[in-house]
Design a protein around this motif. Structure first.
Motif, PDB file in Angstrom:
ATOM      1  N   THR A  71      14.888   5.816   9.612  1.00  0.00           N
ATOM      2  CA  THR A  71      14.825   5.699   8.153  1.00  0.00           C
ATOM      3  C   THR A  71      16.175   6.029   7.527  1.00  0.00           C
ATOM      4  O   THR A  71      16.663   5.293   6.664  1.00  0.00           O
ATOM      5  CB  THR A  71      13.728   6.626   7.589  1.00  0.00           C
ATOM      6  OG1 THR A  71      12.470   6.200   8.107  1.00  0.00           O
ATOM      7  CG2 THR A  71      13.702   6.598   6.079  1.00  0.00           C
ATOM      8  N   ASN A  72      16.783   7.115   7.965  1.00  0.00           N
ATOM      9  CA  ASN A  72      18.092   7.512   7.423  1.00  0.00           C
ATOM     10  C   ASN A  72      19.156   6.443   7.686  1.00  0.00           C
ATOM     11  O   ASN A  72      19.958   6.143   6.809  1.00  0.00           O
ATOM     12  CB  ASN A  72      18.526   8.858   7.990  1.00  0.00           C
ATOM     13  CG  ASN A  72      17.689  10.004   7.477  1.00  0.00           C
ATOM     14  OD1 ASN A  72      17.039   9.903   6.439  1.00  0.00           O
ATOM     15  ND2 ASN A  72      17.680  11.103   8.214  1.00  0.00           N
ATOM     16  N   ARG A  73      19.154   5.881   8.900  1.00  0.00           N
ATOM     17  CA  ARG A  73      20.126   4.815   9.229  1.00  0.00           C
ATOM     18  C   ARG A  73      19.888   3.583   8.354  1.00  0.00           C
ATOM     19  O   ARG A  73      20.836   2.953   7.890  1.00  0.00           O
ATOM     20  CB  ARG A  73      20.023   4.423  10.706  1.00  0.00           C
ATOM     21  CG  ARG A  73      20.792   5.314  11.647  1.00  0.00           C
ATOM     22  CD  ARG A  73      20.966   4.684  13.025  1.00  0.00           C
ATOM     23  NE  ARG A  73      19.736   4.203  13.621  1.00  0.00           N
ATOM     24  CZ  ARG A  73      18.968   4.899  14.462  1.00  0.00           C
ATOM     25  NH1 ARG A  73      19.302   6.126  14.790  1.00  0.00           N
ATOM     26  NH2 ARG A  73      17.883   4.356  14.964  1.00  0.00           N
ATOM     27  N   THR A  74      18.621   3.237   8.146  1.00  0.00           N
ATOM     28  CA  THR A  74      18.285   2.067   7.332  1.00  0.00           C
ATOM     29  C   THR A  74      18.771   2.243   5.901  1.00  0.00           C
ATOM     30  O   THR A  74      19.422   1.360   5.334  1.00  0.00           O
ATOM     31  CB  THR A  74      16.759   1.819   7.363  1.00  0.00           C
ATOM     32  OG1 THR A  74      16.356   1.575   8.713  1.00  0.00           O
ATOM     33  CG2 THR A  74      16.370   0.654   6.485  1.00  0.00           C
ATOM     34  N   VAL A  75      18.475   3.394   5.314  1.00  0.00           N
ATOM     35  CA  VAL A  75      18.872   3.657   3.928  1.00  0.00           C
ATOM     36  C   VAL A  75      20.395   3.727   3.815  1.00  0.00           C
ATOM     37  O   VAL A  75      20.980   3.181   2.875  1.00  0.00           O
ATOM     38  CB  VAL A  75      18.197   4.944   3.399  1.00  0.00           C
ATOM     39  CG1 VAL A  75      18.772   5.352   2.057  1.00  0.00           C
ATOM     40  CG2 VAL A  75      16.687   4.739   3.298  1.00  0.00           C
ATOM     41  N   LYS A  79      22.900   1.403   1.549  1.00  0.00           N
ATOM     42  CA  LYS A  79      23.894   1.958   0.613  1.00  0.00           C
ATOM     43  C   LYS A  79      25.286   1.434   0.934  1.00  0.00           C
ATOM     44  O   LYS A  79      26.057   1.111   0.021  1.00  0.00           O
ATOM     45  CB  LYS A  79      23.891   3.490   0.689  1.00  0.00           C
ATOM     46  CG  LYS A  79      22.687   4.139   0.063  1.00  0.00           C
ATOM     47  CD  LYS A  79      22.784   5.650   0.219  1.00  0.00           C
ATOM     48  CE  LYS A  79      21.615   6.374  -0.373  1.00  0.00           C
ATOM     49  NZ  LYS A  79      21.705   7.834  -0.168  1.00  0.00           N
ATOM     50  N   ASP A  80      25.618   1.339   2.224  1.00  0.00           N
ATOM     51  CA  ASP A  80      26.936   0.834   2.630  1.00  0.00           C
ATOM     52  C   ASP A  80      27.134  -0.618   2.190  1.00  0.00           C
ATOM     53  O   ASP A  80      28.218  -1.005   1.751  1.00  0.00           O
ATOM     54  CB  ASP A  80      27.117   0.949   4.147  1.00  0.00           C
ATOM     55  CG  ASP A  80      27.245   2.393   4.620  1.00  0.00           C
ATOM     56  OD1 ASP A  80      27.489   3.293   3.784  1.00  0.00           O
ATOM     57  OD2 ASP A  80      27.084   2.620   5.839  1.00  0.00           O
ATOM     58  N   ILE A  81      26.088  -1.425   2.297  1.00  0.00           N
ATOM     59  CA  ILE A  81      26.174  -2.824   1.847  1.00  0.00           C
ATOM     60  C   ILE A  81      26.420  -2.863   0.340  1.00  0.00           C
ATOM     61  O   ILE A  81      27.220  -3.663  -0.144  1.00  0.00           O
ATOM     62  CB  ILE A  81      24.906  -3.603   2.248  1.00  0.00           C
ATOM     63  CG1 ILE A  81      24.847  -3.771   3.771  1.00  0.00           C
ATOM     64  CG2 ILE A  81      24.852  -4.964   1.549  1.00  0.00           C
ATOM     65  CD1 ILE A  81      23.533  -4.310   4.303  1.00  0.00           C
ATOM     66  N   THR A  92      17.720   4.911  -4.302  1.00  0.00           N
ATOM     67  CA  THR A  92      16.962   4.616  -3.090  1.00  0.00           C
ATOM     68  C   THR A  92      15.718   5.487  -3.062  1.00  0.00           C
ATOM     69  O   THR A  92      15.711   6.607  -3.575  1.00  0.00           O
ATOM     70  CB  THR A  92      17.788   4.884  -1.812  1.00  0.00           C
ATOM     71  OG1 THR A  92      18.197   6.234  -1.785  1.00  0.00           O
ATOM     72  CG2 THR A  92      18.992   3.961  -1.738  1.00  0.00           C
ATOM     73  N   GLU A  93      14.683   4.923  -2.491  1.00  0.00           N
ATOM     74  CA  GLU A  93      13.434   5.665  -2.363  1.00  0.00           C
ATOM     75  C   GLU A  93      12.806   5.334  -1.014  1.00  0.00           C
ATOM     76  O   GLU A  93      12.752   4.175  -0.619  1.00  0.00           O
ATOM     77  CB  GLU A  93      12.475   5.306  -3.504  1.00  0.00           C
ATOM     78  CG  GLU A  93      11.168   6.049  -3.389  1.00  0.00           C
ATOM     79  CD  GLU A  93      10.424   6.103  -4.700  1.00  0.00           C
ATOM     80  OE1 GLU A  93       9.450   5.352  -4.824  1.00  0.00           O
ATOM     81  OE2 GLU A  93      10.815   6.894  -5.570  1.00  0.00           O
ATOM     82  N   VAL A  94      12.349   6.366  -0.328  1.00  0.00           N
ATOM     83  CA  VAL A  94      11.646   6.212   0.938  1.00  0.00           C
ATOM     84  C   VAL A  94      10.208   6.639   0.694  1.00  0.00           C
ATOM     85  O   VAL A  94       9.961   7.733   0.185  1.00  0.00           O
ATOM     86  CB  VAL A  94      12.295   7.067   2.050  1.00  0.00           C
ATOM     87  CG1 VAL A  94      11.484   6.986   3.328  1.00  0.00           C
ATOM     88  CG2 VAL A  94      13.740   6.635   2.279  1.00  0.00           C
ATOM     89  N   VAL A  95       9.272   5.763   1.031  1.00  0.00           N
ATOM     90  CA  VAL A  95       7.857   6.027   0.780  1.00  0.00           C
ATOM     91  C   VAL A  95       7.075   5.743   2.053  1.00  0.00           C
ATOM     92  O   VAL A  95       7.248   4.691   2.666  1.00  0.00           O
ATOM     93  CB  VAL A  95       7.321   5.140  -0.374  1.00  0.00           C
ATOM     94  CG1 VAL A  95       5.860   5.444  -0.651  1.00  0.00           C
ATOM     95  CG2 VAL A  95       8.157   5.309  -1.627  1.00  0.00           C
TER      96      VAL A  95
END
Length: 156
Positions: A71-75, A79-81, A92-95
């Motif tokens: 999840t952290n790598r995905t977010v 953000k990098d993109i 950003t939101e992780v649910v």
């Protein structure tokens, strides 16, 4: 006039990162209509530590830690993109939960005027078994939904 909100669903797939990159290229150019950008990542719920069906109780914390890293790598990649496209103001939101419900709920929560999702372009059989997040969102989200498909790979 209030700023419009755009929600983009991302997961660890190349399809979702393609959709994010495509959206930033087309909607976040200089002098474009400003959108408030919210990136939403739906994750699998944490595994209860009493889940005996997985075997060793020592396995559950390892699985949870691996899911959190993914999840952290995905977010962070999302953000990098955004940074590559000079889009600094992004939320950003992780649910935890099924991506279909998470994205439709996020549309409501953030009062989004558009939802962007990538397409895995599954065949009919896989769609029937897995269910299509993009199809579900197109039918149930209370806003416009844009499904971004990757172009087919050229045959060599």
């Amino acid at each position: 006039m209030a700023e419009q909100v755009m929600v983009i669903g991302v997961d660890e797939s190349e399809h979702s990162f393609y959709a994010l990159d495509w959206t930033l290229q087309h909607f976040f150019r200089p002098n474009a209509t400003p959108y408030k950008l919210t990136i939403v990542n739906a994750t699998l719920p944490s595994i209860p530590h009493g889940a005996a069906f997985l075997g060793s109780p020592n396995l559950m914390p390892t699985i949870d830690a691996d899911l959190k890293k993914l999840t952290n790598r995905t977010v962070q990649r999302a953000k990098d993109i955004c940074i590559e496209h000079n889009v600094q103001s992004v939320e950003t939101e992780v649910v935890e939960g099924d991506a279909r419900n998470v994205l439709c709920d996020s549309v409501e929560k953030f009062h989004a005027s558009i939802l962007i999702v990538g397409s895995h372009d599954y065949g009919v059989v896989k769609k029937m078994g897995l269910g299509s997040v993009s199809d579900y969102c197109a039918q149930h989200a209370h806003c416009s939904v844009m499904i971004v498909k990757r172009p087919p790979k050229p045959m060599t």
